[in-house]
Scaffold this active site. Structure first.
Site, PDB file in Angstrom:
ATOM      1  N   GLU A 168       0.825  -1.260  -0.004  1.00 57.96           N
ATOM      2  CA  GLU A 168       0.003   0.114  -0.224  1.00 57.96           C
ATOM      3  C   GLU A 168       0.801   1.214  -0.042  1.00 57.96           C
ATOM      4  O   GLU A 168       1.013   1.887   0.945  1.00 57.96           O
ATOM      5  CB  GLU A 168      -0.871   0.095   1.173  1.00 57.96           C
ATOM      6  CG  GLU A 168      -1.804  -1.255   1.456  1.00 57.96           C
ATOM      7  CD  GLU A 168      -2.746  -1.820   0.118  1.00 57.96           C
ATOM      8  OE1 GLU A 168      -3.327  -0.721  -0.322  1.00 57.96           O
ATOM      9  OE2 GLU A 168      -2.400  -2.693  -0.264  1.00 57.96           O
ATOM     10  N   ASP A 228       8.221 -10.404  13.533  1.00 59.23           N
ATOM     11  CA  ASP A 228       7.289 -11.249  13.304  1.00 59.23           C
ATOM     12  C   ASP A 228       5.661 -10.534  13.065  1.00 59.23           C
ATOM     13  O   ASP A 228       5.196 -10.287  13.962  1.00 59.23           O
ATOM     14  CB  ASP A 228       7.134 -12.154  14.580  1.00 59.23           C
ATOM     15  CG  ASP A 228       6.058 -13.258  14.471  1.00 59.23           C
ATOM     16  OD1 ASP A 228       5.536 -13.509  13.295  1.00 59.23           O
ATOM     17  OD2 ASP A 228       6.079 -14.204  15.275  1.00 59.23           O
ATOM     18  N   HIS A 246      -5.414   9.529  -2.954  1.00 59.82           N
ATOM     19  CA  HIS A 246      -5.106   8.258  -3.356  1.00 59.82           C
ATOM     20  C   HIS A 246      -5.118   8.132  -5.178  1.00 59.82           C
ATOM     21  O   HIS A 246      -4.047   7.708  -5.508  1.00 59.82           O
ATOM     22  CB  HIS A 246      -6.131   7.196  -3.011  1.00 59.82           C
ATOM     23  CG  HIS A 246      -5.785   6.206  -1.861  1.00 59.82           C
ATOM     24  ND1 HIS A 246      -5.504   5.131  -1.843  1.00 59.82           N
ATOM     25  CD2 HIS A 246      -6.053   6.705  -0.466  1.00 59.82           C
ATOM     26  CE1 HIS A 246      -5.090   4.962  -0.649  1.00 59.82           C
ATOM     27  NE2 HIS A 246      -5.333   5.774   0.039  1.00 59.82           N
ATOM     28  N   LYS A 299      -0.665 -13.026  19.018  1.00 62.33           N
ATOM     29  CA  LYS A 299      -1.154 -12.814  17.819  1.00 62.33           C
ATOM     30  C   LYS A 299      -2.767 -13.043  17.681  1.00 62.33           C
ATOM     31  O   LYS A 299      -3.265 -13.524  16.590  1.00 62.33           O
ATOM     32  CB  LYS A 299      -0.597 -13.765  16.878  1.00 62.33           C
ATOM     33  CG  LYS A 299       1.021 -13.625  16.743  1.00 62.33           C
ATOM     34  CD  LYS A 299       1.656 -14.636  16.079  1.00 62.33           C
ATOM     35  CE  LYS A 299       3.176 -14.362  15.943  1.00 62.33           C
ATOM     36  NZ  LYS A 299       3.975 -15.691  15.580  1.00 62.33           N
TER      37      LYS A 299
END
Lengths: 352, 352, 352, 352
Positions: free
Chosen positions: C39, C245, C342, C169
């Protein structure tokens, strides 16, 4: 006279159910537990749970923890100062306790906890509060601590005596993780035969339902630290009958059942209630029927050590919740049973 | 006689506070609202909120939505079949309604919603239930729908009449997002001068506290769809006085304040209560004092259309909650005010 | 050769943005921060945040806490035994540390925490882990502690080396409340004029949007300890560029902005990241481009004390997140700006 | 050259694992799935899951739902007006679609949803977006809808193009309940013998661990709609390898395992992923290695109907997650296995 009473009191139907058999932290086998509720089918349902657990050898009750909290909210110039001030307060709890001691002989500061968000300090003060549930005691302590803190650390500003990190009567994760009120575990083991005889079902059926409803169902509903069927119902009835601040059923409802078939093929059924906020003194406890009920429960023992009456009360509240959970889950394993039981009870009430 | 009453009822102190002025969905300016609670300092606090909002032109009440739900839990051979069965049920709601109609003239199926987890189907049935809160009505409807579904789709199995995706008396996100009970918004605008005169504070101070306590404080506590100070207190008092199933304050407590200083420098204060589960008929409503209270609130109007009495009741409940929120937040902007108010009231009670 | 590389590596676009100015725990004013992401409009957005905060005097970074955790899951005969065993372990942390010391010279046991559910013991072990994020270090320590515990208390049984109360996580409240990873607060104050010049908006507009989007919007979405716009984006880019990670952005995303207009009419903007799990040694850190990036950030200092490099890395990660938050919120105060920015970037990329 | 590449790309280790066998919505038995990650022990772990499910007859994949959302945030004079405006918009979706159609041939408005908080309108727009994940498509649509809405209803004001009720890359309940991305269920049944042979454990041991870790452990951690071990790991690896916006693993991690021993004594294992945000066109998809990977997965079929490639991709992502879940849970049933497997792999990597 009747009009006066009509205007000044709400009269909630109340009945005692039991007898309950408790073991462990409380030992008794003839306890009748009062519950006040508009949902009167709750009484026979809890009574069934009491009956089967009594036959099965009783409900083991364990108090894991107890504390009452208030989080004051202060503001620092920045997060670095906020951290230093918190570390200083944490290191000097004796000074804080000296202030607290002026407000109550029962309030004892147990520990401090903090969340620092930007320059905001959510300071969670944890106290033991004797036999009181402690709402007022901790507010009073916080009320005295705040001016002391602001004088000691002039770069801090007052925002609120309560910053919602306490948190009272609102759903949260903090109460379960850091503790607020009594944390009580109730356990029972129901032999397979009694399961069939009293509950008309099998250990396997109850476990299967528990997993799919209490656990997965609560997860998909977007629940938070909640895995039960209707603990709020039992707590409401118990809290009203014993003069508790019943709005605390909000956090009380965040209770967790753990159920499995044990190695013998019997049913291990437990209800863990991490946030039972109860007391045997304070607001509501002076009413005649409340005193009667506390006495009936053995929780008005004048010779008991501070805190013992209210711990006993918490254990009984938890056991009552377990009985209601066990009974409803058993009923829901049988299609149609729940509704037909309700209808039968309503017909009885209508004809009586 | 007294003993009998002592044994059969819990007598909760009750008082009416007001007058309330409501505008919008309900128009009235002389409503006295009964609240039953052991926490009697709640009465003057809510009364203060009623007083200031009355002077300010009243509280605007809006019902956003209303529905009652029950989620049955079924099992399919696999997720693909689960999906197909749900799609078929969703497409054939007329057939479901035909079954529902046999159970009640008031129960109308509004929609179906589902969560499929593995091969499990959490089927959430949404109903309108007239003036009843609808707990029993939807259970009864579900009880009849289940055999019909199982006969129509023999590859589905029964797991439970309630899969906790309803969800009743437990914290969740689903109730707020999909709706359960009445969703009511209450709004008021307090001119700056009245804020000072009645609440001893400024719009800015209330907004600042609201942001740091209701919003950020609830977030750090790990709250869930909750942003208020003590909505549970007002709902409990109101629910007990009007014969409601008060354990529903658990989801009722998941209410959200939105407060700001408007362009004129006045205080915009709103309380949104997405899960007000109330009714004017059903369990608890037959007691004399409850009937009196419903009448006093204008919620026992025999000429009203179905649902109108209970929508009015929900609006009043919401307005009562707003008044308690406004008053407590105002008090907490002033260091020491909360505790001194409590102590003063307790001295008065002791001497009276 | 190219095919080999194509098969063995995913090549994620990476760019360094800045310069960043940091003050407090880290002092620097020329830091270029690498971010790897698909992105790519993220780069100019974060760069704008870096530019305005640089002009405004920098971003103050404070490390509130650091620890890494693993929760082993054990089973006791009942809750009472579970409690006693936990109390014994809590009282004998020196013995536990002796076992831990055999597994790593860096792993130090900081504290124990527990949840007891029925007869289950979720024992949360908290460690400091030097410059490693510590996933493997704490697993290794737990792996050695378990046999020691089971030998010492033969009435306990093994269930799992990880009971999800760690928690890794996965979204939770426990990580924010008890701590996991680095807890970093980043703060900046943007003068009103710079706000207008660089961000094309006012402090009031940003605060208003922050309240309605970050706070209320997150609450109605059923968020959990989350109040930001897109912290996950910045953390992902930073984590990939520095060999972290990156699945730990799940808990990293549970960050909280606190924003207000200060007494001078300037913008106070803060981002609090309670769960930044980062390290400068361990898996992923040996890759050439990672080493380059760590060096560029000043986080590969061989002369630093243990933990210092990774604390610095956490502070930079937090500052990067703040810049992205500030820039996106500013953009969203202006209707149409987000989309046109954008589109403009995509046209540039297409033509380049 | 190498330096250029070092500076402009992060090179994440990538490997394909498999072969996977899928049945149901996708039928294949030789799929090699690429995963890019710094945590390379993930590869053999997922591969083990692929192997055992392949032998067991494959993984059944079902797409329950698909949609992409953006919530615009508007302000009304009061809640009553807010409600009326929402009702009008809901009743006139054709007019909204006409505006949307100008922005993309793929964007189709599916439905509107709302949260009204005070006078704020969180309007959640739901779209189908063809093969794109749809972040930009829905933002673009919202960008055009906002001026249309503000012109049509001049009493509404703009607050934000995104009100966090969408919600993107942040934990929430709304995404799971109302849907965002692909909702995929993956199921497999592992015969008892294969369980022993490939996973070195029994169905009962896996179910027991799943209940205590995935379900109860996640509940006590204060999780939200989460019941898995490490879904985020597999999604990250898969998302990076296929050019996805990997910050969406935040909501992707909110996945739910449901596991039981079936009537034959075999293991039913399912992973439900309600929020898989993936696409086969858009940002990141133009990179060579991404194109290669999409082709390898059969997700670059130019002859497929719109949406089919991305649905296939979502199914494969889900199956990959299931394999990682199955393998890790199996490992954790055996004390010591997890750590020894890690150490063994690290020794191999070190010597290679």
């Amino acid at each position: 006279m009747k009009n006066e009473s009509l205007r000044n009191f709400a009269h909630i139907p109340m009945q005692s159910v039991g007898p309950f058999k408790l073991i462990g932290e409380v030992e008794t086998d003839d306890l009748m537990v009062p519950m006040a509720t508009y949902e009167t089918p709750l009484w026979p349902s809890v009574a069934r749970g009491a009956r089967v657990t009594h036959h099965a050898g009783g409900i083991r009750v364990t108090v894991i923890d107890e504390r009452m909290t208030r989080s004051v909210l202060l503001e620092a110039p920045n997060a670095s100062v906020a951290l230093q001030r918190f570390q200083a307060l944490k290191a000097d709890q004796a000074a804080l306790q000296a202030v607290v001691s002026e407000t109550s002989q029962y309030a004892k500061l147990l520990d401090l906890n903090v969340q620092i968000v930007g320059n905001l300090i959510y300071l969670r003060l944890e106290f033991s509060t004797g036999d009181a549930s402690g709402h007022n005691m901790v507010t009073n302590a916080a009320d005295k601590l705040i001016p002391w803190i602001l004088e000691t650390y002039p770069d801090l500003n007052y925002v609120s005596i309560s910053g919602n990190y306490c948190t009272d009567k609102k759903v949260s994760a903090v109460n379960g993780i850091l503790g607020r009120g009594k944390n009580v575990v109730c356990e029972t083991t129901i032999p397979r035969k009694l399961c069939q005889r009293f509950l008309k079902t099998t250990p396997e059926a109850i476990v299967d339902l528990h997993i799919k409803k209490d656990l997965i169902g609560s997860i998909v509903s977007g629940g938070l630290r909640t895995a039960n069927a209707h603990v709020a119902n039992m707590l409401l009835g118990f809290y009203l009958a014993t003069g508790q601040d019943a709005a605390n059923i909000v956090e009380g409802s965040q209770s967790i059942n753990h159920v499995e078939v044990n190695a013998n093929g019997d049913l291990y059924f437990s209800t863990t209630l991490p946030n039972l906020i109860v007391g045997t003194v304070g607001n509501g406890k002076g009413l005649d029927f409340v005193l009667d009920n506390l006495e009936q429960l053995g929780c008005a023992d004048q010779t008991a050590k501070p805190g013992q009456n209210s711990r006993r009360l918490a254990c009984i509240a938890g056991a009552t919740a377990l009985c209601g959970e066990l009974s409803l889950l058993a009923a829901q394993t049988n299609p149609g049973e729940l509704m037909s039981a309700h209808l039968k009870l309503e017909r009885q009430n209508a004809s009586s």
